[in-house]
Design a protein around this motif. Structure first.
Motif, PDB file in Angstrom:
ATOM      1  N   LYS A 253       3.137  17.875  -5.832  1.00 23.83           N
ATOM      2  CA  LYS A 253       3.011  17.121  -4.583  1.00 23.83           C
ATOM      3  C   LYS A 253       1.591  16.576  -4.457  1.00 23.83           C
ATOM      4  O   LYS A 253       0.622  17.329  -4.432  1.00 23.83           O
ATOM      5  CB  LYS A 253       3.354  18.018  -3.395  1.00 23.83           C
ATOM      6  CG  LYS A 253       4.765  18.588  -3.453  1.00 23.83           C
ATOM      7  CD  LYS A 253       5.008  19.613  -2.355  1.00 23.83           C
ATOM      8  CE  LYS A 253       6.394  20.247  -2.482  1.00 23.83           C
ATOM      9  NZ  LYS A 253       6.622  21.294  -1.446  1.00 23.83           N
ATOM     10  N   ARG A 254       1.509  15.235  -4.386  1.00 25.76           N
ATOM     11  CA  ARG A 254       0.201  14.604  -4.226  1.00 25.76           C
ATOM     12  C   ARG A 254       0.219  13.764  -2.932  1.00 25.76           C
ATOM     13  O   ARG A 254       0.749  14.234  -1.922  1.00 25.76           O
ATOM     14  CB  ARG A 254      -0.134  13.806  -5.465  1.00 25.76           C
ATOM     15  CG  ARG A 254      -0.263  14.697  -6.745  1.00 25.76           C
ATOM     16  CD  ARG A 254      -0.828  13.915  -7.913  1.00 25.76           C
ATOM     17  NE  ARG A 254      -0.978  14.754  -9.112  1.00 25.76           N
ATOM     18  CZ  ARG A 254      -0.382  14.519 -10.268  1.00 25.76           C
ATOM     19  NH1 ARG A 254       0.429  13.477 -10.406  1.00 25.76           N
ATOM     20  NH2 ARG A 254      -0.588  15.310 -11.298  1.00 25.76           N
ATOM     21  N   LEU A 255      -0.323  12.558  -2.967  1.00 22.85           N
ATOM     22  CA  LEU A 255      -0.516  11.819  -1.723  1.00 22.85           C
ATOM     23  C   LEU A 255       0.368  10.581  -1.564  1.00 22.85           C
ATOM     24  O   LEU A 255       0.215   9.846  -0.594  1.00 22.85           O
ATOM     25  CB  LEU A 255      -1.996  11.380  -1.607  1.00 22.85           C
ATOM     26  CG  LEU A 255      -3.025  12.514  -1.626  1.00 22.85           C
ATOM     27  CD1 LEU A 255      -4.425  11.943  -1.545  1.00 22.85           C
ATOM     28  CD2 LEU A 255      -2.778  13.504  -0.487  1.00 22.85           C
ATOM     29  N   SER A 256       1.302  10.365  -2.507  1.00 16.31           N
ATOM     30  CA  SER A 256       2.070   9.107  -2.472  1.00 16.31           C
ATOM     31  C   SER A 256       3.336   9.192  -1.628  1.00 16.31           C
ATOM     32  O   SER A 256       4.068   8.204  -1.525  1.00 16.31           O
ATOM     33  CB  SER A 256       2.433   8.686  -3.902  1.00 16.31           C
ATOM     34  OG  SER A 256       3.302   9.634  -4.498  1.00 16.31           O
ATOM     35  N   CYS A 257       3.601  10.344  -1.023  1.00 18.56           N
ATOM     36  CA  CYS A 257       4.794  10.491  -0.179  1.00 18.56           C
ATOM     37  C   CYS A 257       4.358  10.946   1.215  1.00 18.56           C
ATOM     38  O   CYS A 257       3.713  11.997   1.347  1.00 18.56           O
ATOM     39  CB  CYS A 257       5.765  11.515  -0.776  1.00 18.56           C
ATOM     40  SG  CYS A 257       6.414  11.075  -2.387  1.00 18.56           S
TER      41      CYS A 257
ATOM     42  N   LEU B 198       6.276   6.815  -2.846  1.00 15.35           N
ATOM     43  CA  LEU B 198       6.688   6.779  -4.253  1.00 15.35           C
ATOM     44  C   LEU B 198       6.675   8.170  -4.852  1.00 15.35           C
ATOM     45  O   LEU B 198       5.702   8.925  -4.691  1.00 15.35           O
ATOM     46  CB  LEU B 198       5.743   5.872  -5.060  1.00 15.35           C
ATOM     47  CG  LEU B 198       5.914   5.864  -6.583  1.00 15.35           C
ATOM     48  CD1 LEU B 198       7.303   5.360  -6.975  1.00 15.35           C
ATOM     49  CD2 LEU B 198       4.826   5.016  -7.246  1.00 15.35           C
ATOM     50  N   LEU B 199       7.780   8.516  -5.511  1.00 14.43           N
ATOM     51  CA  LEU B 199       7.869   9.758  -6.278  1.00 14.43           C
ATOM     52  C   LEU B 199       8.423   9.408  -7.653  1.00 14.43           C
ATOM     53  O   LEU B 199       9.442   8.723  -7.748  1.00 14.43           O
ATOM     54  CB  LEU B 199       8.773  10.779  -5.567  1.00 14.43           C
ATOM     55  CG  LEU B 199       8.774  12.214  -6.113  1.00 14.43           C
ATOM     56  CD1 LEU B 199       9.151  13.206  -5.007  1.00 14.43           C
ATOM     57  CD2 LEU B 199       9.718  12.402  -7.294  1.00 14.43           C
ATOM     58  N   GLY B 200       7.747   9.850  -8.714  1.00 13.56           N
ATOM     59  CA  GLY B 200       8.155   9.473 -10.064  1.00 13.56           C
ATOM     60  C   GLY B 200       8.570  10.651 -10.918  1.00 13.56           C
ATOM     61  O   GLY B 200       8.075  11.764 -10.749  1.00 13.56           O
TER      62      GLY B 200
ATOM     63  N   VAL C 148       0.831  -1.198   0.000  1.00 10.97           N
ATOM     64  CA  VAL C 148       0.000   0.000   0.000  1.00 10.97           C
ATOM     65  C   VAL C 148       0.871   1.256   0.000  1.00 10.97           C
ATOM     66  O   VAL C 148       1.764   1.400   0.840  1.00 10.97           O
ATOM     67  CB  VAL C 148      -0.943   0.021   1.226  1.00 10.97           C
ATOM     68  CG1 VAL C 148      -1.799   1.289   1.221  1.00 10.97           C
ATOM     69  CG2 VAL C 148      -1.836  -1.212   1.213  1.00 10.97           C
ATOM     70  N   ILE C 149       0.590   2.145  -0.947  1.00 14.50           N
ATOM     71  CA  ILE C 149       1.266   3.449  -1.024  1.00 14.50           C
ATOM     72  C   ILE C 149       0.347   4.488  -0.377  1.00 14.50           C
ATOM     73  O   ILE C 149      -0.840   4.542  -0.683  1.00 14.50           O
ATOM     74  CB  ILE C 149       1.519   3.833  -2.495  1.00 14.50           C
ATOM     75  CG1 ILE C 149       2.454   2.814  -3.169  1.00 14.50           C
ATOM     76  CG2 ILE C 149       2.120   5.223  -2.595  1.00 14.50           C
ATOM     77  CD1 ILE C 149       2.575   3.026  -4.669  1.00 14.50           C
ATOM     78  N   PRO C 150       0.846   5.342   0.519  1.00 12.83           N
ATOM     79  CA  PRO C 150       2.232   5.435   1.022  1.00 12.83           C
ATOM     80  C   PRO C 150       2.430   4.726   2.362  1.00 12.83           C
ATOM     81  O   PRO C 150       3.472   4.906   2.984  1.00 12.83           O
ATOM     82  CB  PRO C 150       2.396   6.937   1.178  1.00 12.83           C
ATOM     83  CG  PRO C 150       1.043   7.386   1.656  1.00 12.83           C
ATOM     84  CD  PRO C 150       0.050   6.509   0.943  1.00 12.83           C
TER      85      PRO C 150
END
Length: 335
Positions: free
Chosen positions: A328-332, A272-274, A265-267
């Motif tokens: 910047k979103r919600l994966s970090c 994850l940052l791409g 499950v992320i995060p």
């Protein structure tokens, strides 16, 4: 039915062939309004279409540029082509687009074909395997502008993203969230300067914040075979990463598939940052934080530079860096 020729238009309008030629080339300085109207009427009545090849031979220009890309279906590439096409439309240029699928042989054939078609210049996202051929055409007077990747740093004209600064800012953002085990997932970067610049940006941020470089955190992905080491296995090691920093859209999407299949499950389990935005990423259950490039502007700037070189008597070499943005979103998460 015989094809209408320029001489037919001249006879119908009652003017010389050279007057019709001047009209077609937009040279109206010494042409009366009546003459222009007669020629225009004759062209319409005879349904005359100028021969672009014959005109290009006289003008020594085809008003056509070639574009060679690695993968025409890619999000980055398609947006770049749109920027090129929009600029060309405003400049009355046409495009010929060739897709190589990152095959150096196809790329070489595309270069040869475009040269034979007498394009006025070429915009290319090269494989880095045809440097001598590209330099030969460039030295013989064919303007060429590179984009997407800088291979050996010797490209004469190139428009690229500021990869090093973007990777630095992204890594620093992760460090500010508390991450110290940042897994840098990349393709081999020893022969490609643009990929090396991303690594250097990552290393710069670690050095600034006194975080030792851990070579075990550098993981590789290959276009043909995927990950050298399973990301799932790596997450189950004694000292796993807290975040993956992926350097290519294809790496990000494959990693997402692998994590999803393993119910990671992320995060919550790993951040994850791409590099490069994912189409419709904002609609994901967990939207992915990304570095986004500006491929449309890269396409516009590449075309502007190419046309300037085509129309300049003394073209100059130029390297233009286009800034990236961190979305910047919600994966970090904060750790």
């Amino acid at each position: 039915m015989a094809k209408t020729k320029l001489i037919d238009v001249a006879k119908r309008a009652g003017v010389s062939n050279s007057t019709v030629s001047q009209y077609l080339n937009g040279r109206f300085d010494y042409m009366s309004e009546k003459t222009k109207l007669r020629i225009q009427k004759a062209i319409s009545e005879l349904d005359y279409v100028p021969n672009p090849i014959a005109r290009s031979l006289k003008m020594n220009k085809t008003k056509t540029i070639g574009v060679i890309v690695r993968d025409i279906t890619g999000f980055y590439t398609s947006r770049t082509i749109r920027g090129i096409d929009d600029y060309c439309k405003n400049s009355e240029y046409n495009l010929l687009i060739y897709n190589t699928d990152v095959d150096p042989k196809v790329e070489a054939k595309s270069l040869d074909t475009l040269n034979q078609l007498r394009v006025d210049g070429i915009i290319i996202a090269s494989s880095g395997q045809n440097t001598d051929l590209i330099n030969r055409y460039s030295d013989n007077g064919l303007p060429i502008v590179h984009f997407q990747l800088e291979h050996d740093g010797q490209e004469k004209n190139i428009i690229i993203s500021d990869y090093r600064k973007a990777a630095f800012e992204a890594t620093e953002y992760l460090i500010q969230l508390g991450h110290k085990r940042i897994c840098f997932v990349t393709q081999d970067f020893n022969q490609v300067k643009s990929r090396k610049d991303r690594f250097l940006g990552y290393a710069d941020a670690l050095q600034k914040h006194a975080i030792p470089m851990d070579q075990s955190l550098i993981k590789y992905w290959h276009r043909e075979t995927g990950f050298e080491q399973s990301p799932i296995e790596y997450l189950h090691t004694e000292n796993p990463p807290s975040v993956f920093f992926t350097q290519h859209l294809a790496i990000t999407t494959e990693l997402l598939s692998v994590l999803n299949a393993a119910n990671i499950v992320i995060p919550d389990d790993v951040s994850l940052l791409g590099f490069d935005d994912i189409p419709m990423a904002e609609y994901f259950k967990v939207p992915i934080t990304v570095i986004t490039q500006n491929p449309y502007e890269i396409g516009r700037q590449a075309t502007k530079l190419l046309l300037n070189n085509i129309n300049s008597k003394t073209p100059a070499s130029e390297k233009i860096m286009i800034p990236c943005s961190l979305i910047k979103r919600l994966s970090c998460k904060q750790v």
